[in-house]
Enzyme design. Structure first.
Site, mmCIF file in Angstrom:
data_model
loop_
_atom_site.group_PDB
_atom_site.id
_atom_site.type_symbol
_atom_site.label_atom_id
_atom_site.label_comp_id
_atom_site.label_asym_id
_atom_site.label_seq_id
_atom_site.Cartn_x
_atom_site.Cartn_y
_atom_site.Cartn_z
ATOM 1 N N ALA A 67 0.915 -0.940 -0.098
ATOM 2 C CA ALA A 67 0.007 0.027 0.011
ATOM 3 C C ALA A 67 0.823 1.270 0.023
ATOM 4 O O ALA A 67 2.084 1.080 0.319
ATOM 5 C CB ALA A 67 -0.896 0.065 1.133
ATOM 6 N N GLY A 112 0.595 -4.773 1.010
ATOM 7 C CA GLY A 112 -0.565 -4.926 0.055
ATOM 8 C C GLY A 112 -0.402 -5.680 -1.079
ATOM 9 O O GLY A 112 -1.323 -6.207 -1.800
ATOM 10 N N GLU A 115 -0.434 -9.232 -0.424
ATOM 11 C CA GLU A 115 -2.110 -9.300 0.023
ATOM 12 C C GLU A 115 -2.743 -9.639 -1.361
ATOM 13 O O GLU A 115 -3.697 -10.267 -1.332
ATOM 14 C CB GLU A 115 -2.678 -8.329 0.750
ATOM 15 C CG GLU A 115 -1.837 -8.407 2.195
ATOM 16 C CD GLU A 115 -2.346 -7.243 3.107
ATOM 17 O OE1 GLU A 115 -1.775 -6.362 2.902
ATOM 18 O OE2 GLU A 115 -3.265 -7.536 4.079
ATOM 19 N N GLU A 135 4.662 -4.818 7.313
ATOM 20 C CA GLU A 135 4.162 -3.856 7.848
ATOM 21 C C GLU A 135 4.418 -3.491 9.644
ATOM 22 O O GLU A 135 4.182 -2.198 9.797
ATOM 23 C CB GLU A 135 2.307 -4.124 8.058
ATOM 24 C CG GLU A 135 1.777 -4.005 6.684
ATOM 25 C CD GLU A 135 1.849 -5.428 5.739
ATOM 26 O OE1 GLU A 135 2.695 -6.430 6.197
ATOM 27 O OE2 GLU A 135 1.041 -5.465 4.742
HETATM 28 N N1 CAA Z 1 4.709 3.177 -0.716
HETATM 29 C C1 CAA Z 1 4.864 4.520 -1.546
HETATM 30 N N2 CAA Z 1 6.063 4.507 -2.206
HETATM 31 C C2 CAA Z 1 6.937 3.569 -2.276
HETATM 32 C C3 CAA Z 1 6.601 2.314 -1.641
HETATM 33 C C4 CAA Z 1 5.286 2.001 -1.024
HETATM 34 N N3 CAA Z 1 4.969 0.858 -0.223
HETATM 35 N N4 CAA Z 1 7.527 1.192 -2.092
HETATM 36 C C5 CAA Z 1 8.387 1.881 -2.892
HETATM 37 N N5 CAA Z 1 7.988 3.150 -2.783
HETATM 38 C C6 CAA Z 1 8.795 4.232 -3.798
HETATM 39 C C7 CAA Z 1 9.841 4.654 -2.982
HETATM 40 O O1 CAA Z 1 9.562 5.611 -1.867
HETATM 41 C C8 CAA Z 1 10.835 5.352 -4.050
HETATM 42 O O2 CAA Z 1 10.362 6.568 -4.589
HETATM 43 P P1 CAA Z 1 11.329 7.681 -4.706
HETATM 44 O O3 CAA Z 1 12.042 7.605 -5.789
HETATM 45 O O4 CAA Z 1 10.110 8.922 -4.900
HETATM 46 O O5 CAA Z 1 11.997 7.898 -3.259
HETATM 47 C C9 CAA Z 1 10.546 4.279 -5.191
HETATM 48 O O6 CAA Z 1 9.423 3.751 -4.950
HETATM 49 C C10 CAA Z 1 11.687 3.294 -5.395
HETATM 50 O O7 CAA Z 1 11.646 2.682 -4.022
HETATM 51 P P2 CAA Z 1 13.171 2.508 -3.292
HETATM 52 O O8 CAA Z 1 13.969 3.584 -3.597
HETATM 53 O O9 CAA Z 1 12.705 2.107 -1.778
HETATM 54 O O10 CAA Z 1 13.602 1.233 -4.165
HETATM 55 P P3 CAA Z 1 14.663 -0.037 -3.245
HETATM 56 O O11 CAA Z 1 14.956 -0.929 -4.793
HETATM 57 O O12 CAA Z 1 15.906 0.729 -2.762
HETATM 58 O O13 CAA Z 1 13.776 -0.506 -2.294
HETATM 59 C C11 CAA Z 1 11.929 -1.889 -1.555
HETATM 60 C C12 CAA Z 1 12.815 -1.616 -2.772
HETATM 61 C C13 CAA Z 1 12.544 -3.004 -0.647
HETATM 62 C C14 CAA Z 1 10.509 -2.504 -2.066
HETATM 63 C C15 CAA Z 1 11.423 -0.500 -0.719
HETATM 64 O O14 CAA Z 1 10.948 0.360 -1.587
HETATM 65 C C16 CAA Z 1 10.472 -0.727 0.319
HETATM 66 O O15 CAA Z 1 10.964 -1.487 1.385
HETATM 67 N N6 CAA Z 1 9.205 -0.455 0.288
HETATM 68 C C17 CAA Z 1 8.232 -0.320 0.940
HETATM 69 C C18 CAA Z 1 7.710 -1.818 1.299
HETATM 70 C C19 CAA Z 1 6.476 -1.745 2.339
HETATM 71 O O16 CAA Z 1 6.766 -1.636 3.504
HETATM 72 N N7 CAA Z 1 5.325 -2.228 2.063
HETATM 73 C C20 CAA Z 1 4.218 -2.219 2.699
HETATM 74 C C21 CAA Z 1 3.367 -1.177 2.920
HETATM 75 S S1 CAA Z 1 2.304 -1.040 4.378
HETATM 76 C C22 CAA Z 1 0.739 -1.835 3.573
HETATM 77 O O17 CAA Z 1 0.952 -2.415 2.507
HETATM 78 C C23 CAA Z 1 -0.271 -1.901 4.600
HETATM 79 C C24 CAA Z 1 -1.378 -2.599 4.140
HETATM 80 O O18 CAA Z 1 -1.396 -4.095 4.263
HETATM 81 C C25 CAA Z 1 -2.446 -2.412 3.360
#
Ligand code: CAA
Length: 261
Positions: A67, A112, A115, A135
């Protein structure tokens, strides 16, 4: 077919391929993406021609990285409840549509995104896929059905471990624990998923819809109730033209021509 801002939608024969297309944000799910996914699933549900759905992610790196954390960061509990409700409604529609839904996971499937893949009937992954429910690292829990679908897919202890550690697992480990059905090279992923959906599309459509219904609904029932549902569904198909055609075709040693009636 409608056009969508965050999705690419393409029909390949009887199979509709939906690509979540926000590669700069690793295809993160905000309210618009979830709304558009729901809309395309609803549109597909009333189509006579589409017999399978494949979901995948745009770009090189991600299926869906979760998400959208930026849009969630300021939410209050009421807004979070509504957002989770939107995600759950999408999952329910993917489970209720009477055609196969295959996730073709081509990179990160986190939060998400994992999921969403779990809400599909089954998952094919590329060797570059990574799965996780991170999460807890953000101080929250899965909100789009991940705790419950992970529990049902891989069992309680593995679901607890994944949701508590937030650790990512690779495609080989996901295959080992039964989270995914098949792992292929990235170049073959979409083609493999479309091929399976096309094979399913050649079966009796009413039978496929019943298989999906009795397995999804049966998973939430007692064995006795679920078996009764199966028995009733089996019998109901004997009122269909497809049953007559399928069995006649077998006996005549020819291919069946199913009409979905
Ligand atoms: N939401 C918003 N933006 C996201 C994102 C997310 N879940 N995941 C990645 N992005 C964005 C980053 O912010 C980045 O944007 P900018 O270039 O503007 O900074 C871009 O995508 C590229 O990401 P990274 O630079 O972080 O890429 P990376 O290769 O270094 O890392 C990754 C990749 C390990 C997937 C890392 O991006 C990450 O950890 N993302 C978050 C994963 C996460 O925590 N997901 C769970 C979200 S909570 C949820 O989903 C709740 C639910 O159940 C409903």
């Amino acid at each position: 077919m409608s056009t969508y801002e965050t999705l690419l939608v393409e029909d390949r024969g009887p199979v509709r391929v939906i690509t979540i297309n926000r590669p700069k944000a690793l295809n993160a799910l905000n309210a618009q993406v979830v709304a558009e996914l729901t809309e395309v699933v609803e549109e597909t549900a009333i189509s006579d021609s589409v017999r399978g759905l494949v979901l995948t992610g745009g770009g090189e790196k991600a299926f869906v990285a979760g998400a959208d954390i930026k849009s969630m960061s300021d939410m209050n509990p009421g807004e979070a409840l509504a957002f989770a409700g939107q995600g759950h409604a999408l999952g329910e529609e993917l489970n209720a549509i009477g055609i196969p839904v295959i996730a073709a996971v081509n990179g990160f499937a986190l939060g998400g995104g994992c999921e969403l893949a779990l809400a599909c009937d089954f998952i094919y992954a590329s060797t570059t896929a990574r799965f996780g429910q991170p999460e807890v690292k953000l101080g929250v829990i899965p909100g789009f059905g991940g705790t419950q679908r992970m529990l049902r897919r891989v069992g309680m202890a593995r679901a607890l471990e994944l949701c508590m550690t937030g650790e990512m697992i690779d495609a080989a480990e996901a295959l080992r624990i039964g989270l995914v059905n098949k792992v292929v090279e990235n170049e073959q992923l979409l083609e493999t998923a479309v091929k399976t959906a096309t094979t399913i599309a050649s079966m009796g459509p009413l039978a496929i819809a019943k298989v999906k219904e009795v397995i999804h609904e049966g998973a939430n029932k007692s064995l006795d109730d679920a078996n009764l549902q199966e028995q009733t569904a089996f019998a109901s198909l004997f009122a269909s033209a497809d049953q007559k055609e399928g069995m006649a075709a077998f006996m005549a040693k020819r291919a069946a021509d199913f009409k979905g009636q």
